[in-house]
Design an enzyme around this catalytic site. Structure first.
Site, PDB file in Angstrom:
ATOM      1  N   HIS A 129       0.853  -1.199   0.000  1.00 52.62           N
ATOM      2  CA  HIS A 129       0.000   0.000   0.000  1.00 52.62           C
ATOM      3  C   HIS A 129       0.879   1.236   0.000  1.00 52.62           C
ATOM      4  CE1 HIS A 129       0.672  -1.348   4.145  1.00 52.62           C
ATOM      5  NE2 HIS A 129       0.697  -0.061   4.474  1.00 52.62           N
ATOM      6  N   HIS A 166       0.710   5.177   1.176  1.00 55.43           N
ATOM      7  CA  HIS A 166       0.000   6.171   1.975  1.00 55.43           C
ATOM      8  C   HIS A 166       0.008   7.489   1.209  1.00 55.43           C
ATOM      9  CE1 HIS A 166       0.461   3.963   5.956  1.00 55.43           C
ATOM     10  NE2 HIS A 166       1.408   3.366   5.245  1.00 55.43           N
TER      11      HIS A 166
HETATM   12  P1  5GP Z   1       2.161   0.282   7.294  1.00 53.01           P
HETATM   13  O1  5GP Z   1       2.004  -1.198   7.072  1.00 53.01           O
HETATM   14  O2  5GP Z   1       2.371   1.049   6.034  1.00 53.01           O
HETATM   15  O3  5GP Z   1       3.222   0.603   8.318  1.00 53.01           O
HETATM   16  O4  5GP Z   1       0.833   0.840   7.962  1.00 53.01           O
HETATM   17  C1  5GP Z   1      -0.413   0.217   7.912  1.00 53.01           C
HETATM   18  C2  5GP Z   1      -1.483   1.282   7.997  1.00 53.01           C
HETATM   19  O5  5GP Z   1      -2.743   0.626   7.994  1.00 53.01           O
HETATM   20  C3  5GP Z   1      -1.455   2.173   9.229  1.00 53.01           C
HETATM   21  O6  5GP Z   1      -1.416   3.534   8.824  1.00 53.01           O
HETATM   22  C4  5GP Z   1      -2.747   1.848   9.983  1.00 53.01           C
HETATM   23  O7  5GP Z   1      -3.318   2.976  10.604  1.00 53.01           O
HETATM   24  C5  5GP Z   1      -3.629   1.296   8.874  1.00 53.01           C
HETATM   25  N1  5GP Z   1      -4.595   0.304   9.289  1.00 53.01           N
HETATM   26  C6  5GP Z   1      -4.394  -0.741  10.126  1.00 53.01           C
HETATM   27  N2  5GP Z   1      -5.508  -1.497  10.234  1.00 53.01           N
HETATM   28  C7  5GP Z   1      -6.425  -0.928   9.423  1.00 53.01           C
HETATM   29  C8  5GP Z   1      -7.789  -1.257   9.096  1.00 53.01           C
HETATM   30  O8  5GP Z   1      -8.372  -2.231   9.580  1.00 53.01           O
HETATM   31  N3  5GP Z   1      -8.436  -0.441   8.211  1.00 53.01           N
HETATM   32  C9  5GP Z   1      -7.827   0.652   7.667  1.00 53.01           C
HETATM   33  N4  5GP Z   1      -8.539   1.404   6.813  1.00 53.01           N
HETATM   34  N5  5GP Z   1      -6.550   1.005   7.956  1.00 53.01           N
HETATM   35  C10 5GP Z   1      -5.857   0.217   8.821  1.00 53.01           C
END
Ligand code: 5GP
Length: 141
Positions: free
Chosen positions: A103, A105
């Site tokens: 993903h 951001h």
């Molecule tokens: P990363 O893997 O890039 O470090 O971050 C994962 C992102 O997913 C975080 O910004 C967190 O807030 C978001 N996140 C975690 N669980 C969920 C979820 O169930 N739904 C959504 N929409 N975002 C999520």
């Protein structure tokens, strides 16, 4: 690198097993609001295809995600009265990745306003619904 886990939370969202506040969808990409936004309008842009992160994604899926991220960045500048936009993308735990489906951001920014730290607090569902409606309306126009 570990293999793709089809039970990660974003895979469940992609299969419709868990809800999301959707802002954009095409044949290769889904984008929805982060539930713990680092700034208002914080959006996550995913390939529909299984990919753990940048290190295993197919080139055409990566191109589709990048193109969608650009569209969302432009739309979020208008919808959230942003003055800039920050894109982040993390790979593997050592690289800061928490959810193991690729993903990007897309985070709208205002001058002098720092981003909240990651996973600070969950945004209210009604706030996310309203933001997703406004952002998706601009993206459809
Ligand atoms: P990363 O893997 O890039 O470090 O971050 C994962 C992102 O997913 C975080 O910004 C967190 O807030 C978001 N996140 C975690 N669980 C969920 C979820 O169930 N739904 C959504 N929409 N975002 C999520």
């Amino acid at each position: 690198m570990p293999s793709y886990d089809p039970n990660n939370i974003f895979a469940k969202i992609l299969r419709g097993e868990l809800p999301c506040h959707k802002v954009y969808e095409d044949d290769k990409v889904l984008a929805f609001l982060d539930i713990m936004p680092r700034a208002p309008g914080h959006t996550l842009v995913l390939p529909k295809a299984a990919a753990r992160n940048l290190l295993d994604v197919e080139a055409d899926d990566l191109a589709a995600v990048a193109t969608a991220a650009q569209k969302i960045a432009k739309a979020s500048m208008a919808v959230f009265n942003a003055e800039g936009v920050t894109l982040q993308q993390f790979n593997e735990g050592a690289g800061g990745q928490v959810v193991f489906h690729l993903h990007i951001h897309v985070i709208p920014r205002k001058a002098g306003v720092p981003m909240k730290p990651p996973a600070t607090e969950k945004e209210k569902p009604e706030v996310l619904s309203d933001q997703a409606l406004r952002l998706s309306a601009v993206l459809k126009a």
